[in-house]
Design a protein around this motif. Structure first.
Motif, PDB file in Angstrom:
ATOM      1  N   GLY A  62      39.990  47.743  25.152  1.00 36.30           N
ATOM      2  CA  GLY A  62      40.250  46.408  25.692  1.00 36.30           C
ATOM      3  C   GLY A  62      40.936  46.568  27.031  1.00 36.30           C
ATOM      4  N   LEU A  63      40.286  46.107  28.095  1.00 34.06           N
ATOM      5  CA  LEU A  63      40.868  46.207  29.434  1.00 34.06           C
ATOM      6  C   LEU A  63      40.442  44.982  30.234  1.00 34.06           C
ATOM      7  CD1 LEU A  63      38.925  48.958  31.441  1.00 34.06           C
ATOM      8  CD2 LEU A  63      38.207  48.202  29.205  1.00 34.06           C
ATOM      9  N   LYS A  64      40.961  44.856  31.450  1.00 29.19           N
ATOM     10  CA  LYS A  64      40.675  43.634  32.195  1.00 29.19           C
ATOM     11  C   LYS A  64      40.268  43.899  33.636  1.00 29.19           C
ATOM     12  CE  LYS A  64      43.826  40.260  29.997  1.00 29.19           C
ATOM     13  NZ  LYS A  64      45.195  39.697  30.152  1.00 29.19           N
ATOM     14  N   ALA A  65      39.395  43.017  34.147  1.00 27.64           N
ATOM     15  CA  ALA A  65      39.129  42.940  35.582  1.00 27.64           C
ATOM     16  C   ALA A  65      39.853  41.703  36.100  1.00 27.64           C
ATOM     17  CB  ALA A  65      37.632  42.820  35.843  1.00 27.64           C
ATOM     18  N   HIS A  66      40.605  41.898  37.178  1.00 28.58           N
ATOM     19  CA  HIS A  66      41.413  40.815  37.750  1.00 28.58           C
ATOM     20  C   HIS A  66      40.798  40.351  39.064  1.00 28.58           C
ATOM     21  CE1 HIS A  66      44.680  41.683  34.896  1.00 28.58           C
ATOM     22  NE2 HIS A  66      44.296  42.930  35.033  1.00 28.58           N
ATOM     23  N   ARG A  67      40.742  39.042  39.242  1.00 29.51           N
ATOM     24  CA  ARG A  67      40.214  38.522  40.511  1.00 29.51           C
ATOM     25  C   ARG A  67      41.364  38.288  41.486  1.00 29.51           C
ATOM     26  NH1 ARG A  67      35.422  36.928  41.926  1.00 29.51           N
ATOM     27  NH2 ARG A  67      34.429  36.161  40.037  1.00 29.51           N
ATOM     28  N   TRP A  68      41.214  38.898  42.663  1.00 27.87           N
ATOM     29  CA  TRP A  68      42.226  38.695  43.713  1.00 27.87           C
ATOM     30  C   TRP A  68      41.910  37.401  44.453  1.00 27.87           C
ATOM     31  CZ3 TRP A  68      43.344  44.019  46.583  1.00 27.87           C
ATOM     32  CH2 TRP A  68      43.875  44.913  45.647  1.00 27.87           C
ATOM     33  N   ASP A  69      42.872  36.965  45.259  1.00 23.49           N
ATOM     34  CA  ASP A  69      42.687  35.722  46.012  1.00 23.49           C
ATOM     35  C   ASP A  69      41.515  35.811  46.995  1.00 23.49           C
ATOM     36  OD1 ASP A  69      44.732  34.592  44.635  1.00 23.49           O
ATOM     37  OD2 ASP A  69      46.230  34.793  46.223  1.00 23.49           O
ATOM     38  N   ASP A  70      41.154  37.052  47.441  1.00 20.04           N
ATOM     39  CA  ASP A  70      40.018  37.187  48.368  1.00 20.04           C
ATOM     40  C   ASP A  70      38.673  37.209  47.631  1.00 20.04           C
ATOM     41  OD1 ASP A  70      39.821  39.681  47.187  1.00 20.04           O
ATOM     42  OD2 ASP A  70      40.254  40.832  49.011  1.00 20.04           O
ATOM     43  N   GLY A  71      38.709  37.027  46.315  1.00 27.09           N
ATOM     44  CA  GLY A  71      37.474  36.952  45.535  1.00 27.09           C
ATOM     45  C   GLY A  71      37.050  38.279  44.915  1.00 27.09           C
ATOM     46  N   SER A  72      37.605  39.392  45.402  1.00 25.96           N
ATOM     47  CA  SER A  72      37.182  40.703  44.876  1.00 25.96           C
ATOM     48  C   SER A  72      37.711  40.921  43.461  1.00 25.96           C
ATOM     49  CB  SER A  72      37.678  41.820  45.808  1.00 25.96           C
ATOM     50  OG  SER A  72      39.086  41.780  45.912  1.00 25.96           O
ATOM     51  N   LEU A  73      37.034  41.824  42.725  1.00 23.58           N
ATOM     52  CA  LEU A  73      37.412  42.110  41.331  1.00 23.58           C
ATOM     53  C   LEU A  73      37.922  43.538  41.212  1.00 23.58           C
ATOM     54  CD1 LEU A  73      34.483  40.559  39.246  1.00 23.58           C
ATOM     55  CD2 LEU A  73      36.879  39.862  39.225  1.00 23.58           C
ATOM     56  N   HIS A  74      38.977  43.712  40.410  1.00 22.15           N
ATOM     57  CA  HIS A  74      39.632  45.014  40.287  1.00 22.15           C
ATOM     58  C   HIS A  74      39.944  45.291  38.826  1.00 22.15           C
ATOM     59  CE1 HIS A  74      40.392  45.151  44.703  1.00 22.15           C
ATOM     60  NE2 HIS A  74      40.193  43.854  44.521  1.00 22.15           N
ATOM     61  N   ILE A  75      39.461  46.436  38.338  1.00 22.55           N
ATOM     62  CA  ILE A  75      39.680  46.805  36.932  1.00 22.55           C
ATOM     63  C   ILE A  75      40.951  47.638  36.822  1.00 22.55           C
ATOM     64  CG2 ILE A  75      38.718  47.991  34.917  1.00 22.55           C
ATOM     65  CD1 ILE A  75      35.940  47.402  36.009  1.00 22.55           C
ATOM     66  N   PHE A  76      41.789  47.283  35.847  1.00 22.94           N
ATOM     67  CA  PHE A  76      43.092  47.925  35.682  1.00 22.94           C
ATOM     68  C   PHE A  76      42.990  49.174  34.805  1.00 22.94           C
ATOM     69  CE2 PHE A  76      47.463  48.116  33.847  1.00 22.94           C
ATOM     70  CZ  PHE A  76      48.140  48.335  35.038  1.00 22.94           C
ATOM     71  N   ARG A  77      43.344  50.311  35.367  1.00 26.22           N
ATOM     72  CA  ARG A  77      43.475  51.605  34.679  1.00 26.22           C
ATOM     73  C   ARG A  77      42.235  51.971  33.848  1.00 26.22           C
ATOM     74  NH1 ARG A  77      49.610  53.108  33.205  1.00 26.22           N
ATOM     75  NH2 ARG A  77      48.562  55.113  33.258  1.00 26.22           N
ATOM     76  N   LEU A  78      41.103  51.873  34.508  1.00 28.65           N
ATOM     77  CA  LEU A  78      39.805  52.138  33.874  1.00 28.65           C
ATOM     78  C   LEU A  78      39.747  53.537  33.238  1.00 28.65           C
ATOM     79  CD1 LEU A  78      36.835  51.386  33.373  1.00 28.65           C
ATOM     80  CD2 LEU A  78      36.332  51.981  35.745  1.00 28.65           C
ATOM     81  N   ALA A  79      40.149  54.547  33.990  1.00 29.00           N
ATOM     82  CA  ALA A  79      40.027  55.928  33.489  1.00 29.00           C
ATOM     83  C   ALA A  79      40.896  56.143  32.246  1.00 29.00           C
ATOM     84  CB  ALA A  79      40.411  56.914  34.588  1.00 29.00           C
ATOM     85  N   ASP A  80      42.066  55.517  32.215  1.00 32.22           N
ATOM     86  CA  ASP A  80      42.958  55.690  31.054  1.00 32.22           C
ATOM     87  C   ASP A  80      42.360  55.070  29.798  1.00 32.22           C
ATOM     88  OD1 ASP A  80      45.452  56.834  32.430  1.00 32.22           O
ATOM     89  OD2 ASP A  80      44.929  55.089  33.643  1.00 32.22           O
ATOM     90  N   HIS A  81      41.698  53.936  29.963  1.00 32.68           N
ATOM     91  CA  HIS A  81      41.059  53.309  28.803  1.00 32.68           C
ATOM     92  C   HIS A  81      39.876  54.144  28.306  1.00 32.68           C
ATOM     93  CE1 HIS A  81      43.308  49.556  28.437  1.00 32.68           C
ATOM     94  NE2 HIS A  81      43.464  49.624  29.740  1.00 32.68           N
ATOM     95  N   ILE A  82      39.138  54.735  29.237  1.00 32.08           N
ATOM     96  CA  ILE A  82      37.998  55.561  28.831  1.00 32.08           C
ATOM     97  C   ILE A  82      38.488  56.807  28.087  1.00 32.08           C
ATOM     98  CG2 ILE A  82      36.073  56.967  29.682  1.00 32.08           C
ATOM     99  CD1 ILE A  82      35.749  54.871  31.945  1.00 32.08           C
TER     100      ILE A  82
END
Ligand SMILES: *Cc1c(COP(=O)(O)O)cnc(C)c1O
Length: 342
Positions: A62-82
């Motif tokens: 279970g992990l999340k992608a966060h949307r920044w104010d500029d519209g871009s998407l960023h996944i939090f600590r992807l490698a650690d979850h994998i």
């Protein structure tokens, strides 16, 4: 309904209740994984005799992608979850695609479904899922020879709709959350083991969650880690195989250390928790709720107010620091975020 309307509707529903319309899936058979493909997420062809349904060969992340104010998407600590998924798969006896493939699949499906990602305080919850799907009911003591790995997405709002409220918890020292050597895996079977006891505690004490402290060893709740806080200290249990090594927990420990708090990881007794909450704070950490303050603690039939009974100042401060990094408003000095292409 168009996607924008579906996302808006999702934010009024319970966490995880709405899935994006597509997922990405790969199938393991004859010793190899098929090329991943994007497909509708509404059904999964599965034999009623599938190994996962009978013998619990299933795990997830279970992990999340966060949307920044500029519209871009960023996944939090992807490698650690994998990395944690690989560990879970090993314990439930399932093959798992190599980390580079898992990473590419997650990035591909998030990019393909980017319009499903809400703006802050919402986020796109990502649920990689691995199940043994061999259609044989005679393999109670043998692994599934086939498997499915797929990645679901769910648009989620703030975990606490209508604002954060202090939680109440029961400190339970009579039972394990799960069997000790499975504590650090996100295996489906762990959650049902904690569920009956949590339901009973809700009914009997009106609490939200149960913190398990088998034989006086304070560990965690059914799906979140447990932290004790005060303005200059953070105390939580040291890592071992008996409980889940939360990525959120680890992130908060980094942030707390860098903010000058003294961080202690060691065994904690129920008596120490009761003493701590007289003027300290307690909180639950996990990807879904980030850091949730505890206002009431029940232990051996007695209710204890935690601090002022409200969400503590240190809890709020650390939560805010982590959320600011996730949404791109504070520098990502730890290299935790992975930008989604496109
Ligand atoms: C997922 C989970 C957590 C929290 O882990 P995060 O990586 O912070 O989301 C804690 N405890 C259990 C039992 C969990 O399943």
């Amino acid at each position: 309904m168009d996607v924008r309307a579906e996302v808006a509707a999702a934010l009024t529903k319970p966490f995880g209740a709405v899935l994006a319309d597509r997922m990405i899936l790969t199938e393991y058979r004859d010793q190899q994984w098929s090329p991943p493909r994007v497909m509708p997420s509404h059904t999964l062809p599965l034999s009623p005799g599938a190994h996962a349904l009978h013998y619990g060969s299933a795990c997830f992340e279970g992990l999340k992608a966060h949307r920044w104010d500029d519209g871009s998407l960023h996944i939090f600590r992807l490698a650690d979850h994998i990395e944690r998924l690989v560990h879970s798969a090993d314990l439930v006896g399932l093959p798992v695609p190599d980390p580079a493939t898992v990473e590419a699949m997650i990035l591909e499906i998030v990019a393909a479904c980017s319009e499903w990602a809400p703006t802050f305080p919402g986020s796109l919850y990502i649920r990689p899922t691995l199940i043994g799907n061999e259609p044989s009911i005679g393999k109670a003591s043998a692994p599934s020879s086939t498997a499915l790995f797929y990645v679901l997405l769910s648009p989620v709002g703030d975990y606490f709709q209508g604002g954060a409220r202090p939680l109440s918890i029961l400190l339970e020292d009579g039972y394990h959350r799960t069997t000790p050597h499975f504590g650090a895996t996100k295996a489906g079977a762990n959650y049902v083991q904690a569920l009956g006891l949590t339901m009973r505690a809700r009914k009997q004490w009106g609490v939200d969650q149960v913190v398990f402290a088998p034989r006086g060893d304070v560990q965690e709740t059914g799906a979140a880690n447990f932290l004790l806080l005060c303005p200059d200290r953070l105390l939580t249990r040291h890592l071992d195989a008996t409980f889940l090594h939360g990525v959120t927990r680890d992130s908060l420990l980094h942030i707390a250390r860098d903010a000058g708090l003294e961080v202690e990881e060691r065994a904690i007794s129920p008596a120490e928790v009761v003493e701590w909450v007289k003027d300290g704070e307690a909180a639950l950490s996990g990807t879904a709720a980030v850091l949730a303050g505890v206002g009431t603690l029940v232990y051996q039939g007695t209710r204890h107010q935690v601090g002022t009974g409200q969400i503590g100042a240190t809890t709020t401060r650390l939560r805010q620091a982590l959320v600011s990094i996730q949404r791109g408003q504070a520098e990502d000095r730890y290299g935790w975020l992975r930008r989604v292409p496109g």
